[in-house]
Scaffold this active site. Structure first.
Site, PDB file in Angstrom:
ATOM      1  N   LYS A 100       0.843  -1.201   0.000  1.00 60.37           N
ATOM      2  CA  LYS A 100       0.000   0.000   0.000  1.00 60.37           C
ATOM      3  C   LYS A 100       0.872   1.243   0.000  1.00 60.37           C
ATOM      4  O   LYS A 100       2.020   1.238   0.461  1.00 60.37           O
ATOM      5  CB  LYS A 100      -0.955  -0.002   1.199  1.00 60.37           C
ATOM      6  CG  LYS A 100      -0.287   0.048   2.584  1.00 60.37           C
ATOM      7  CD  LYS A 100       0.027   1.431   3.098  1.00 60.37           C
ATOM      8  CE  LYS A 100       0.653   1.383   4.494  1.00 60.37           C
ATOM      9  NZ  LYS A 100       1.163   2.709   4.933  1.00 60.37           N
ATOM     10  N   ASP A 150      -2.961  -1.267  10.132  1.00 63.55           N
ATOM     11  CA  ASP A 150      -3.120  -1.251   8.675  1.00 63.55           C
ATOM     12  C   ASP A 150      -3.759  -2.525   8.121  1.00 63.55           C
ATOM     13  O   ASP A 150      -4.118  -2.561   6.938  1.00 63.55           O
ATOM     14  CB  ASP A 150      -1.756  -1.065   7.987  1.00 63.55           C
ATOM     15  CG  ASP A 150      -1.198   0.334   8.142  1.00 63.55           C
ATOM     16  OD1 ASP A 150      -1.955   1.241   8.524  1.00 63.55           O
ATOM     17  OD2 ASP A 150       0.010   0.517   7.880  1.00 63.55           O
TER      18      ASP A 150
END
Length: 273
Positions: free
Chosen positions: A10, A129
């Protein structure tokens, strides 16, 4: 049966820090985006939990072990897990979180023994996350990162990612972070992303952790400048670093810029997914 899952890296296209919470964590407002850099995770049924990693040495109690053990605690189902690592460590690209999320997806495909709420609770227990990595795509993420508002991109975006050899200590980074920080224009960035307007997005990209990270690892600033000099419409650090990414208008522009950072410890061209 062996299940294969891609653990997608990401990028934080914006990252704002609002305040320090009573639990010691920081409240965030960030736009996260999965990209085409990935680890491969293979999951097969087992009565116990085993994790084998190639391409990198990980701690014994790594995120994949934690995710699999929590799933086993909740369902009684174990797994033998193998991971081929490509996402660099200490990069701010969510490699460990992506691996944990891939393990949870693989376990659920094998066993189908946990509901969505349980999976999300396990994900957050492993790391802030992991809920985003479990979902993937493009999301505005709030709270510690677990409150997700997904939206669609207007076009595919191209990036060059470069990471210096040194990583950044997240603990030291946040200890150096003066609060309050300037607010990041998240909603304006979301609007530009939804339209696919790269030029409108560029001035809205901001990571408030970056200045403090550059104090710790000056190479971050050097790589950022090199990407800008190579034609990036914007460049910034992702997450808590130390990887930096440049945003480019086309795939060819990104490929042309890659040699400018080819001497970094890690560098690649990737795109949004």
């Amino acid at each position: 049966m062996i299940i294969e899952e891609l653990a997608l890296a990401k990028l934080n296209l914006t990252l704002g820090v609002l305040y320090k919470r009573e639990d010691g964590y920081h409240a965030l407002d960030t736009v996260m985006q999965t990209v085409s850099l990935f680890d491969r995770v293979f999951v097969e049924k087992s009565r116990t939990v085993e994790v084998h990693v190639t391409g990198m040495t990980l701690p014994q109690n790594n995120t994949m072990v934690k995710a699999a053990m929590l799933y086993k605690d909740a369902t009684g189902c174990g797994a033998k897990i193998r991971c081929e690592k490509r996402i660099p460590a200490e990069a701010g690209m969510g490699g460990g979180s992506a691996d944990a999320a891939a393990v949870l997806r693989g376990l659920q495909r094998l066993h189908r023994m946990a509901d969505d709420r349980t999976l999300k609770e396990i994900a957050l227990s492993v790391g802030a996350d992991v809920p985003f990595c479990l979902h993937g795509g493009t999301c505005r993420c709030e709270g510690v990162g677990e409150i997700l508002t997904p939206f669609a991109l207007g076009k595919r975006l191209w990036f060059v990612i470069a990471k210096p050899d040194r990583g950044v200590s997240t603990r030291e980074l946040f200890s150096r972070l003066p609060l309050p920080r300037p607010r990041v224009q998240t909603l304006s960035a979301v609007a530009a992303l939804a339209k696919g307007d790269v030029r409108a997005l560029a001035p809205l990209m901001q990571n408030v952790l970056e200045p403090a990270a550059i104090e710790l690892v000056p190479e971050i600033g050097d790589l950022k400048q090199r990407l800008l000099n190579a034609g990036a419409v914007a460049a910034q650090m992702t997450g808590s670093g130390s990887a930096v990414f440049g945003l480019f208008e086309t795939e060819q522009d990104a490929k042309n810029a890659l040699p400018a950072v080819s001497d970094a410890a890690f560098s690649t061209v990737c795109h949004t997914l």
